[in-house]
Design an enzyme around this catalytic site. Sequence first.
Site, PDB file in Angstrom:
ATOM      1  N   ASP A  32       0.531  -3.998  -4.057  1.00 41.42           N
ATOM      2  CA  ASP A  32      -0.881  -4.102  -3.705  1.00 41.42           C
ATOM      3  C   ASP A  32      -1.581  -4.961  -4.766  1.00 41.42           C
ATOM      4  O   ASP A  32      -1.541  -4.617  -5.954  1.00 41.42           O
ATOM      5  CB  ASP A  32      -1.472  -2.686  -3.686  1.00 41.42           C
ATOM      6  CG  ASP A  32      -2.810  -2.629  -2.995  1.00 41.42           C
ATOM      7  OD1 ASP A  32      -3.252  -3.662  -2.471  1.00 41.42           O
ATOM      8  OD2 ASP A  32      -3.424  -1.547  -2.973  1.00 41.42           O
ATOM      9  N   ASP A  33      -2.171  -6.068  -4.364  1.00 40.18           N
ATOM     10  CA  ASP A  33      -2.955  -6.917  -5.289  1.00 40.18           C
ATOM     11  C   ASP A  33      -2.124  -7.585  -6.385  1.00 40.18           C
ATOM     12  O   ASP A  33      -2.695  -8.019  -7.389  1.00 40.18           O
ATOM     13  CB  ASP A  33      -4.059  -6.107  -6.007  1.00 40.18           C
ATOM     14  CG  ASP A  33      -5.193  -5.672  -5.094  1.00 40.18           C
ATOM     15  OD1 ASP A  33      -5.053  -5.825  -3.871  1.00 40.18           O
ATOM     16  OD2 ASP A  33      -6.206  -5.171  -5.613  1.00 40.18           O
ATOM     17  N   CYS A  72      -6.715  -6.362   1.693  1.00 43.32           N
ATOM     18  CA  CYS A  72      -5.709  -5.380   2.114  1.00 43.32           C
ATOM     19  C   CYS A  72      -5.672  -5.117   3.610  1.00 43.32           C
ATOM     20  O   CYS A  72      -4.661  -5.359   4.253  1.00 43.32           O
ATOM     21  CB  CYS A  72      -5.958  -4.032   1.436  1.00 43.32           C
ATOM     22  SG  CYS A  72      -6.081  -4.143  -0.327  1.00 43.32           S
ATOM     23  N   LYS A 132       0.787   3.410   0.605  1.00 47.04           N
ATOM     24  CA  LYS A 132      -0.552   3.071   1.106  1.00 47.04           C
ATOM     25  C   LYS A 132      -0.514   2.622   2.565  1.00 47.04           C
ATOM     26  O   LYS A 132       0.389   1.890   2.971  1.00 47.04           O
ATOM     27  CB  LYS A 132      -1.112   1.949   0.225  1.00 47.04           C
ATOM     28  CG  LYS A 132      -2.303   1.202   0.803  1.00 47.04           C
ATOM     29  CD  LYS A 132      -2.943   0.325  -0.243  1.00 47.04           C
ATOM     30  CE  LYS A 132      -3.961  -0.614   0.397  1.00 47.04           C
ATOM     31  NZ  LYS A 132      -4.832  -1.253  -0.600  1.00 47.04           N
ATOM     32  N   HIS A 134      -4.048   2.279   4.744  1.00 45.21           N
ATOM     33  CA  HIS A 134      -5.317   1.529   4.794  1.00 45.21           C
ATOM     34  C   HIS A 134      -5.547   0.820   6.122  1.00 45.21           C
ATOM     35  O   HIS A 134      -6.123  -0.277   6.176  1.00 45.21           O
ATOM     36  CB  HIS A 134      -5.401   0.523   3.637  1.00 45.21           C
ATOM     37  CG  HIS A 134      -6.826   0.267   3.205  1.00 45.21           C
ATOM     38  ND1 HIS A 134      -7.170  -0.594   2.203  1.00 45.21           N
ATOM     39  CD2 HIS A 134      -7.997   0.793   3.668  1.00 45.21           C
ATOM     40  CE1 HIS A 134      -8.482  -0.611   2.062  1.00 45.21           C
ATOM     41  NE2 HIS A 134      -9.010   0.233   2.937  1.00 45.21           N
ATOM     42  N   HIS A 288      -3.340  -1.840  -7.689  1.00 43.16           N
ATOM     43  CA  HIS A 288      -4.769  -1.721  -7.382  1.00 43.16           C
ATOM     44  C   HIS A 288      -5.433  -0.932  -8.512  1.00 43.16           C
ATOM     45  O   HIS A 288      -4.822  -0.032  -9.073  1.00 43.16           O
ATOM     46  CB  HIS A 288      -4.920  -0.976  -6.054  1.00 43.16           C
ATOM     47  CG  HIS A 288      -6.217  -1.226  -5.365  1.00 43.16           C
ATOM     48  ND1 HIS A 288      -7.389  -0.684  -5.815  1.00 43.16           N
ATOM     49  CD2 HIS A 288      -6.521  -1.949  -4.266  1.00 43.16           C
ATOM     50  CE1 HIS A 288      -8.376  -1.067  -5.012  1.00 43.16           C
ATOM     51  NE2 HIS A 288      -7.872  -1.839  -4.059  1.00 43.16           N
ATOM     52  N   HIS A 341      -1.521  -9.752  -1.012  1.00 40.07           N
ATOM     53  CA  HIS A 341      -2.317 -10.972  -1.239  1.00 40.07           C
ATOM     54  C   HIS A 341      -2.358 -11.215  -2.738  1.00 40.07           C
ATOM     55  O   HIS A 341      -1.762 -10.462  -3.509  1.00 40.07           O
ATOM     56  CB  HIS A 341      -3.729 -10.839  -0.654  1.00 40.07           C
ATOM     57  CG  HIS A 341      -4.409  -9.574  -1.023  1.00 40.07           C
ATOM     58  ND1 HIS A 341      -4.809  -9.308  -2.302  1.00 40.07           N
ATOM     59  CD2 HIS A 341      -4.711  -8.473  -0.293  1.00 40.07           C
ATOM     60  CE1 HIS A 341      -5.349  -8.120  -2.335  1.00 40.07           C
ATOM     61  NE2 HIS A 341      -5.290  -7.569  -1.145  1.00 40.07           N
ATOM     62  N   LYS A 363      -7.783 -12.673  -4.889  1.00 43.08           N
ATOM     63  CA  LYS A 363      -8.137 -11.697  -3.851  1.00 43.08           C
ATOM     64  C   LYS A 363      -9.546 -11.929  -3.306  1.00 43.08           C
ATOM     65  O   LYS A 363     -10.487 -12.093  -4.076  1.00 43.08           O
ATOM     66  CB  LYS A 363      -8.048 -10.299  -4.470  1.00 43.08           C
ATOM     67  CG  LYS A 363      -8.463  -9.174  -3.540  1.00 43.08           C
ATOM     68  CD  LYS A 363      -8.246  -7.820  -4.197  1.00 43.08           C
ATOM     69  CE  LYS A 363      -8.694  -6.691  -3.282  1.00 43.08           C
ATOM     70  NZ  LYS A 363      -8.474  -5.375  -3.894  1.00 43.08           N
TER      71      LYS A 363
END
Length: 569
Positions: A32-33, A72, A132, A134, A288, A341, A363
């Site tokens: 994530d990120d 996300c 995750k 989302h 994140h 991303h 991001k």
Amino acid sequence: MALIPAVFFLLWASTASQAHGNKPNFVLLMADDLGIGEVGCYGNNTLRTPNIDRLAREGVKLTHHIAASSLCTPSRAAFLTGRYPIRSGMTGHDGGYLVLMWSAVSGGLPTNETTFAKILQEQGYTTGIIGKWHLGVNCRSRDDFCHHPLNHGFDYYYGLLYTLINDCQASMPSEIHVAFRAQLLFYAQLFAVTLLTAMVTKRMGFLTVSWKVLVIFASVGIIYFAYWYVAYEFLRYWNCFLMRDFEITEQPMDLETTAGKMVNEAKSFIRRNKEGPFLLFVSFLQIHSPHFTTEKFRGKSKHGLYGDNIEEMDWMIGEIIGAIDEEGLVNNTLTYFTSDHGAYLEGLHPAGRGFNGIYRGGKGIGGLEGAIRVPGIFRWPGVFPANTIIDEPTNLMDIYATVIKLGGGKLPKDRIIDGKDLMPLLQGVDSVSSHDFMFHYCTDQLHSVRWYQKSNQTVWKVHYMSPKFSPEGAGACYGTKFCSCSGNGIILHNPPLLYNLSGDPSEKNPFPHDVGPYREVVQEIEQAVANHKISLHPVPQQLYRFNNFWHPRLQPCCGTFPLCWCHKE
Ligand SMILES: *[C@@H]1O[C@H](CO)[C@@H](O)[C@H](O)[C@H]1NC(C)=O
Ligand SMILES: *[C@@H]1O[C@H](CO)[C@@H](O)[C@H](O)[C@H]1NC(C)=O
Ligand SMILES: *[C@@H]1O[C@H](CO)[C@@H](O)[C@H](O)[C@H]1NC(C)=O
Ligand SMILES: *[C@@H]1O[C@H](CO)[C@@H](O)[C@H](O)[C@H]1NC(C)=O
Ligand SMILES: *[C@@H]1O[C@H](CO)[C@@H](O)[C@H](O)[C@H]1NC(C)=O
């Protein structure tokens, strides 16, 4: 005569191998990120990611791997459906929100979208997702779970249905709706003063409105402010909980034990399903914010808590690929690693700022490479060559077509699928990507388009708009949470800016408007945009305000709402 039995044998052998056994397992790992500049094998020599690097050494490393969105919710929707998020109504939009904002919202991945997990399930796969999500939970009630992974083709779920946010860690300052909350506080105080003044003046006989009107005014105000108070004051309970299948196991979640639990869940899923075929999607909570890291990894990296968090995730990956090895599944498992991303440049505080290597943007800045060019590693020993680098344009949405084909499924025919089968490229059968154009949105605004002009072996990118950066030219909007995607926060480029990405991957030097191929290239891309726009149809918007604010009646709750807490394991 001997030929005929031989042909029959071959036919039998090939159908037999399709019918059982030889379907590969899939282990899809998504950070994530995480920025492309934060992984050892992509050039970061100050962070240690030995396990990700090992996957690259044993497989194929993509250096031109593009996420379908820079945030996300939309990126994950595209990943799971193989379609641009604008096709499923999963983009954010102006005046609305960028991603799903609560677990108790009615928006989410529409039930009529078909994930790759759903198609593989029909092909005999056991499918699991850990981590995750989302992409929404409920539609109409607390437990209809219309958007839940188990209703989108997964047999097993363990994890956080929402996303990690600072609010999940009690000691961190809140990150949700901070400006709105300050406004609310101001208006609540104004309301209290007005009400008090009205009551006093009424009592003294100066105010002519009736008591009934005053009571109605007071009730409406109190309900309104009480609603927001409950929503924000207990945010950690509303959003930060762990769930196994349809059951909440921890509300709020205990961050210190989450990473360990996720690893154990992933390993035990692999062991339980080693007879295969299975698909496991591990969707990490790292990196994140709040970059919560377990004690074992705290203070160990050269980049503070942020780096510690990446190294912790790498350790988790090592554990998971270790389980694949131990069960002897390595040659029958396609393992994939990516990030949803690019890294978050603005950060919520300077120590949490990410890094996207040579690429500009991050991001939330949909049109720039730093926002969407991510790591992409595929390992499948014996099928993919080892230690190989491929610089051809590919997309996260390609996983969709690739795993469905390998699993023996068929792509849905009643809709457009934007992802393409990567097997020919990964196996070295084709040396050229099958992508021509890619469309890069910031929410629902088309910011840029990539064109792979194969005859000239050049990847072009045209920018129609970009954010007003602060400071100018920074490729980020420091001092705000995110750059804008439209309205006053952007600059329209007319004529559009053109970059030769092949020679200028950092998007620094626009191609001159009056030189050589500018007109031809921009026209070609213009035509592709027109065709793309024709292929879009209006669909219900999932991230609009009404679908995307806290609905108490949709709140997943361990206990009796509003008393939602438990610790079952
Ligand atoms: C490695 O990643 C960290 C974390 O984003 C970053 O601060 C650092 O500059 C990177 N180092 C190199 C050598 O790229
Ligand atoms: C996997 O295949 C390679 C050859 O491609 C072989 O050397 C190795 O022993 C195999 N591993 C297992 C666990 O079967
Ligand atoms: C784009 O850049 C690449 C690498 O520098 C170069 O080989 C190619 O000729 C350029 N394309 C055009 C059309 O200028
Ligand atoms: C592509 O290459 C051809 C010759 O190989 C040239 O005529 C043409 O102008 C080039 N187009 C662009 C857009 O660079
Ligand atoms: C799903 O349903 C919506 C609303 O009816 C519709 O607009 C959309 O086209 C459907 N999507 C698919 C993939 O069928």
